[in-house]
Design a protein around this motif. Structure first.
Motif, short mmCIF file in Angstrom:
data_model
loop_
_atom_site.label_atom_id
_atom_site.label_comp_id
_atom_site.label_asym_id
_atom_site.label_seq_id
_atom_site.Cartn_x
_atom_site.Cartn_y
_atom_site.Cartn_z
N LYS A 178 0.82 -1.21 0.00
CA LYS A 178 0.00 0.00 0.00
C LYS A 178 0.86 1.26 0.00
N GLU A 229 2.50 1.75 -3.50
CA GLU A 229 1.52 2.16 -4.49
C GLU A 229 1.06 3.60 -4.27
N GLN A 230 0.87 3.97 -3.03
CA GLN A 230 0.41 5.34 -2.76
C GLN A 230 1.52 6.36 -3.02
N ARG A 231 2.75 6.00 -2.73
CA ARG A 231 3.85 6.92 -3.04
C ARG A 231 3.89 7.20 -4.53
N ALA A 232 3.72 6.19 -5.35
CA ALA A 232 3.71 6.40 -6.81
C ALA A 232 2.52 7.27 -7.23
N ARG A 233 1.39 7.08 -6.56
CA ARG A 233 0.18 7.83 -6.92
C ARG A 233 0.32 9.32 -6.57
N TYR A 234 0.90 9.62 -5.42
CA TYR A 234 0.94 11.00 -4.96
C TYR A 234 2.21 11.75 -5.35
N ARG A 235 3.20 11.04 -5.90
CA ARG A 235 4.50 11.66 -6.17
C ARG A 235 4.39 12.91 -7.06
N ASP A 236 3.59 12.84 -8.10
CA ASP A 236 3.47 13.96 -9.03
C ASP A 236 2.06 14.55 -9.03
N ARG A 237 1.31 14.30 -7.98
CA ARG A 237 -0.06 14.80 -7.91
C ARG A 237 -0.07 16.32 -7.74
N GLN A 258 2.95 14.27 -1.30
CA GLN A 258 3.45 12.95 -0.88
C GLN A 258 3.11 12.62 0.57
N ALA A 316 0.58 9.76 1.24
CA ALA A 316 0.90 8.34 1.09
C ALA A 316 1.07 7.66 2.44
#
Length: 297
Positions: free
Chosen positions: A154, A157-165, A214, A217
């Protein structure tokens, strides 16, 4: 309330804005009270900032209170995209901040996630932390060993999702205040405005949060119950814990039994929700904490 506490009057002198060089990174802070007083490092909660202590600090004017914006929050630096926002890295920043201030020994005033950071930091370096004054937080909820694989998955996956949000854009400060007051933890208009004015920056189209996306995450690793208890056992300095009667659901039921097993912890309940120190109970909590942090209670 003691006779001494009842004589404490607020000092509404504006705080001194401070920027500290912490291992080459900028940690922004507000310094309240008496620079020659007992040193107290104040740590805010998740997605908040040092304005979290604006309502309490005028009642702590005998102390040297330095309230920081933790990394990724407020006006402090953001970690690199391959770094984590975990309590472990926060503790490194906390101790390095104390070093930058020239404090060999100090106490901590901390709320929510900041309280968790404060407790774990104090247990890790008990020779440096004199006292803990905590608000609606103590230790992280323990996980089980069986949950470790999913916790790791989790977090990654969340780090990848929020990295460039990209953060939300608000057309005005008032719109941002309204969003903050109706967020996960309901806030009064004054409390929300204090956090928003410290926690936004101008952008095209209006304003956006200054917090690092980030921060959203989940952690890639968490403590299990024996580890939580091991840290608590090392936190032998005097601790006062203020809990909100209408705080996070299940907080009282989870924290009270645990705190009552630790001889060093004195617990008291106050009216209010999770941000009780920013609203109606701020002055009352400050009166309870101020002599304690001076070493008198």
């Amino acid at each position: 309330m003691s006779a001494l506490s009842s004589q404490i009057t607020p000092d509404f002198t504006p705080p001194r804005e401070v920027v500290l060089d912490v291992q080459g990174n900028a940690i922004a802070a507000r310094q309240w009270g008496n620079p020659a007083g007992v040193p107290v490092l104040a740590l805010h909660g998740w997605l908040d900032n040092c304005a979290s202590f604006d309502a309490m600090a005028p009642f702590l004017h005998s102390l040297n209170v330095v309230a920081i914006d933790l990394a990724g929050h407020g006006q402090s630096y953001h970690r690199h995209k391959d770094a984590n926002y975990t309590i472990w890295t926060e503790i490194e920043d906390v101790m390095a901040t104390a070093d930058a201030l020239g404090w060999e020994k100090f106490s901590m005033l901390a709320h929510s996630r900041g309280a968790v950071i404060g407790t774990i930091a104090a247990a890790t370096f008990p020779e440096r932390v004199r006292r803990l004054a905590l608000i609606d937080g103590l230790v992280p909820p323990p996980t089980t060993d069986e949950e470790a694989p999913e916790t790791l998955r989790k977090g990654i996956e969340q780090r990848a999702r929020y990295r460039d949000r990209k953060s939300r854009v608000f057309e005005s400060i008032d719109v941002a205040v309204n969003a903050r007051k109706n967020g996960l933890f309901k806030l009064s208009d004054d409390a929300a405005r204090a956090l928003v004015e410290r926690g936004i920056r101008p952008c095209e189209g209006g304003f956006t949060w200054s917090n690092d996306p980030q921060l959203m995450a989940a952690s890639v690793a968490k403590l299990n119950e024996p580890q939580v208890r091991a840290f608590l056992a090392r936190a032998t300095m005097p601790i006062r814990l203020a809990l909100g009667k209408e705080g996070i659901q299940g907080m009282l039921e989870r924290i009270r039994p645990l705190a009552e097993q630790v001889p060093s912890i004195e617990l008291r309940e106050f009216a209010g929700g999770h941000h009780l120190h920013m609203e109606g109970s701020g002055e009352e909590i400050a009166h309870w904490f101020e002599p304690f942090l001076r070493g008198e209670g």
